[in-house]
Design a protein around this motif. Structure first.
Motif, mmCIF file in Angstrom:
data_model
loop_
_atom_site.group_PDB
_atom_site.id
_atom_site.type_symbol
_atom_site.label_atom_id
_atom_site.label_comp_id
_atom_site.label_asym_id
_atom_site.label_seq_id
_atom_site.Cartn_x
_atom_site.Cartn_y
_atom_site.Cartn_z
ATOM 1 N N THR A 71 31.490 35.290 38.964
ATOM 2 C CA THR A 71 32.951 35.283 39.051
ATOM 3 C C THR A 71 33.475 36.357 39.996
ATOM 4 O O THR A 71 34.683 36.441 40.234
ATOM 5 N N GLY A 72 32.578 37.195 40.506
ATOM 6 C CA GLY A 72 33.005 38.299 41.344
ATOM 7 C C GLY A 72 33.283 39.570 40.560
ATOM 8 O O GLY A 72 33.726 40.566 41.134
ATOM 9 N N TRP A 73 33.001 39.513 39.264
ATOM 10 C CA TRP A 73 33.200 40.698 38.424
ATOM 11 C C TRP A 73 32.323 41.837 38.920
ATOM 12 O O TRP A 73 31.153 41.642 39.236
ATOM 13 N N VAL A 74 32.886 43.016 39.005
ATOM 14 C CA VAL A 74 32.155 44.193 39.465
ATOM 15 C C VAL A 74 31.929 45.108 38.269
ATOM 16 O O VAL A 74 32.889 45.557 37.627
ATOM 17 N N LYS A 75 30.675 45.379 37.976
ATOM 18 C CA LYS A 75 30.347 46.258 36.854
ATOM 19 C C LYS A 75 30.817 47.670 37.148
ATOM 20 O O LYS A 75 30.558 48.203 38.226
ATOM 21 N N PRO A 76 31.514 48.283 36.205
ATOM 22 C CA PRO A 76 31.957 49.675 36.408
ATOM 23 C C PRO A 76 30.764 50.609 36.603
ATOM 24 O O PRO A 76 29.632 50.286 36.234
ATOM 25 N N ASP A 77 31.041 51.768 37.183
ATOM 26 C CA ASP A 77 30.010 52.772 37.434
ATOM 27 C C ASP A 77 29.216 53.011 36.156
ATOM 28 O O ASP A 77 29.744 53.431 35.129
ATOM 29 N N ALA A 78 27.919 52.752 36.218
ATOM 30 C CA ALA A 78 27.073 52.778 35.027
ATOM 31 C C ALA A 78 27.036 54.128 34.339
ATOM 32 O O ALA A 78 26.785 54.207 33.139
ATOM 33 N N ALA A 79 27.287 55.213 35.069
ATOM 34 C CA ALA A 79 27.148 56.546 34.500
ATOM 35 C C ALA A 79 28.445 57.087 33.915
ATOM 36 O O ALA A 79 28.471 58.190 33.386
ATOM 37 N N THR A 80 29.546 56.330 34.001
ATOM 38 C CA THR A 80 30.816 56.813 33.470
ATOM 39 C C THR A 80 31.047 56.305 32.053
ATOM 40 O O THR A 80 30.407 55.356 31.609
ATOM 41 N N TYR A 81 31.985 56.944 31.372
ATOM 42 C CA TYR A 81 32.256 56.658 29.969
ATOM 43 C C TYR A 81 33.578 55.897 29.833
ATOM 44 O O TYR A 81 34.637 56.441 30.154
ATOM 45 N N PRO A 82 33.553 54.672 29.324
ATOM 46 C CA PRO A 82 34.809 53.939 29.158
ATOM 47 C C PRO A 82 35.562 54.363 27.903
ATOM 48 O O PRO A 82 34.969 54.825 26.924
ATOM 49 N N SER A 83 36.864 54.191 27.938
ATOM 50 C CA SER A 83 37.648 54.268 26.708
ATOM 51 C C SER A 83 37.595 52.899 26.037
ATOM 52 O O SER A 83 37.115 51.920 26.612
ATOM 53 N N GLY A 84 38.098 52.819 24.819
ATOM 54 C CA GLY A 84 38.158 51.518 24.164
ATOM 55 C C GLY A 84 38.976 50.535 24.968
ATOM 56 O O GLY A 84 38.616 49.352 25.098
ATOM 57 N N ALA A 85 40.097 51.007 25.544
ATOM 58 C CA ALA A 85 40.936 50.129 26.361
ATOM 59 C C ALA A 85 40.187 49.651 27.596
ATOM 60 O O ALA A 85 40.282 48.476 27.983
ATOM 61 N N ASP A 86 39.429 50.548 28.226
ATOM 62 C CA ASP A 86 38.621 50.151 29.388
ATOM 63 C C ASP A 86 37.628 49.056 28.998
ATOM 64 O O ASP A 86 37.464 48.058 29.710
ATOM 65 N N TRP A 87 36.948 49.268 27.895
ATOM 66 C CA TRP A 87 35.921 48.333 27.435
ATOM 67 C C TRP A 87 36.522 46.948 27.220
ATOM 68 O O TRP A 87 35.952 45.928 27.632
ATOM 69 N N ALA A 88 37.690 46.917 26.594
ATOM 70 C CA ALA A 88 38.336 45.638 26.310
ATOM 71 C C ALA A 88 38.848 44.958 27.573
ATOM 72 O O ALA A 88 38.634 43.765 27.778
ATOM 73 N N GLU A 89 39.494 45.721 28.434
ATOM 74 C CA GLU A 89 40.170 45.131 29.577
ATOM 75 C C GLU A 89 39.235 44.834 30.746
ATOM 76 O O GLU A 89 39.425 43.845 31.467
ATOM 77 N N ARG A 90 38.211 45.663 30.926
ATOM 78 C CA ARG A 90 37.361 45.524 32.102
ATOM 79 C C ARG A 90 36.054 44.784 31.824
ATOM 80 O O ARG A 90 35.323 44.458 32.747
ATOM 81 N N TYR A 91 35.773 44.516 30.541
ATOM 82 C CA TYR A 91 34.525 43.828 30.212
ATOM 83 C C TYR A 91 34.722 42.706 29.186
ATOM 84 O O TYR A 91 34.397 41.550 29.441
ATOM 85 N N LEU A 92 35.284 43.025 28.032
ATOM 86 C CA LEU A 92 35.365 42.026 26.967
ATOM 87 C C LEU A 92 36.299 40.870 27.333
ATOM 88 O O LEU A 92 35.940 39.697 27.141
ATOM 89 N N GLN A 93 37.489 41.187 27.851
ATOM 90 C CA GLN A 93 38.402 40.103 28.200
ATOM 91 C C GLN A 93 37.877 39.247 29.352
ATOM 92 O O GLN A 93 37.929 38.008 29.283
#
Length: 452
Positions: A71-93
């Motif tokens: 889909t063109g989704w770009v995985k966030p920088d593997a070494a950074t720490y997401p917030s819950g909002a990041d996790w939901a908006e940038r991966y789960l949704q």
């Protein structure tokens, strides 16, 4: 339609539920994800201000990543720490969006059984498909038939009460206007006003309690936080393990949690009360008084934050034959492996379909819910669980029983990291973990982006 043509119903569109759907799709099986909320990761979004202590590399499921890649989704920088909002908006949704109509929102599961068979009936039981009763957002009801059921509904909606005996303390319900069971988001003006300048009791000994203490400590040093003070109420005494793995933790941000809690006490922003099991809560004018089962009475507080763990809601599974440990309410084969009296996150043996099976064939509790009342869960564990279960449902027993996970050792589980900046670099020791580039312990933490 034959039973094999029916979907595998997955309850919950959180991290474990959506990963289960991705693995089922990869195996050529048809998932149907039923989510009570209006978006993917509804529970995660409720603690969106909290930053995870695991990096992006540890919270993205491999099968899900394969679905997202085209889909063109770009995985966030593997070494950074997401917030819950990041996790939901940038991966789960995005993952739920890829699954499309395989995910249904506003669908609350109210019951699961076998067609025409309550839990008593043996005759032809396993030959009958599952019937899943759901209530929609408009209050109408529907029935869905399923080949198998994977319950990834989590435990977020059922926090444990204050009482040391597992029951609500006397007066707890009556004082509900002054009690919260969540980590406060002090970027929210209403929440900030609620705790600024107030005396707050924090009850609990895990990562969430550590976070609340550090959050209140930071508030106490801010321009609008003068007079803010915490009272940390512990059911046990303070020992060498109270503050987790510290600098020895292979998840550095997780180790920082305990150090932040210790700093809050050492620097005078919180007082620790040990060996206190709350029996009652009494009103004292506009304040509350905690009364222990030994008769002790603590000085009055303005607010109480209860972080004594979570527990599974098993009510809608009452017609199924589950094999649950009498203490932890986890599957009987899994319970000895996750007993919090014996294990931290890293000492839990990676497990799958064998440990998660029940007397009722093809029913599985996964993710946080599989751990019952044990607090030692990590997202990576849930991803391994659903990989194994999907393989088993597809008939690949060899893959189902193969261990494909190594967990980081030591520490307290179930919380998130505290640091000023989300950017991080890998540790010198390599492995799966990373350390934050800037880590502030105690007074200066957490960052404005939140975290617990």
């Amino acid at each position: 339609m034959s039973e094999q043509q029916l979907p595998v119903v997955v309850i919950g569109a959180g991290p474990a539920g959506l990963a289960a759907a991705a693995h089922l799709v990869e195996r050529g099986l048809d998932p149907l994800v039923l989510e009570a909320g209006s978006a993917a990761g509804s529970a995660v979004r409720e603690w969106g201000h909290v930053r995870l202590f695991s990096t992006w590399s540890e919270v993205v499921d491999p099968a899900a990543e394969k679905l997202l890649a085209p889909t063109g989704w770009v995985k966030p920088d593997a070494a950074t720490y997401p917030s819950g909002a990041d996790w939901a908006e940038r991966y789960l949704q995005p993952l739920a969006d890829v699954l499309g109509d395989k995910v249904r929102y506003g669908a609350t599961v109210t019951g699961v059984s076998r067609v025409g068979r309550d839990r008593i009936v043996d005759a032809d039981r396993e030959a009958q498909p599952f019937t899943v009763r759901i209530q929609l957002a408009d209050a109408s009801e529907q029935r869905v038939l399923a080949h198998a059921v994977i319950d990834a509904s989590g435990t977020w909606a059922t926090p444990s009460p204050i009482g040391g005996d597992g029951l609500p303390a006397l007066g707890e319900k009556a004082a509900s206007d002054r009690i919260s069971y969540r980590i406060p988001d002090l970027d929210n003006p209403a929440a900030r006003a609620r705790y600024a300048g107030k005396r707050t009791a924090v009850i609990g000994s895990g990562a969430s309690a550590f976070t609340a203490l550090a959050t209140l400590a930071a508030l106490s040093t801010s321009d609008d936080g003068a007079g803010t003070h915490a009272v940390w109420v512990l059911r046990r005494g303070i020992s060498g393990s109270t503050f987790g793995g510290g600098t020895a933790d292979q998840l550095p941000a997780r180790g920082a949690l305990g150090l932040a809690a210790k700093a809050a006490v050492d620097n005078g922003h919180a007082d620790a009360v040990t060996g206190f099991r709350t029996d009652a809560i009494e009103r004292d004018g506009e304040q509350l008084v905690l009364v222990g089962d030994d008769g002790r009475r603590l000085d009055p507080v303005d607010e109480v934050i209860v972080l004594t763990g979570l527990r599974p809601d098993l009510s809608f599974l009452s017609e199924l034959r589950l094999g649950l440990d009498e203490r932890l309410q986890a599957p009987v084969e899994l319970a000895p492996l996750i007993d919090p009296n014996q294990h931290s996150c890293g000492t839990v043996y990676p497990h799958g379909v064998n440990e998660l099976s029940h007397p009722e064939k093809d029913v599985y509790l996964v993710g946080m819910k599989s751990y019952g009342r044990a607090p030692t869960f990590l997202a990576m564990t849930g991803y391994e669980q659903v990989r194994s279960i999907a393989a088993a449902l597809a008939g690949d027993r060899e893959a189902a029983e193969r261990v494909e996970l190594t967990l980081p050792e030591t520490g307290v589980c179930g919380g998130a990291g505290l640091f000023d900046e989300p950017q991080a670099t890998p540790t010198d020791g390599g492995g799966c973990c990373a350390a934050p580039t800037t880590l502030t312990i105690g007074v200066g933490a957490p960052a404005s982006s939140g975290g617990c």
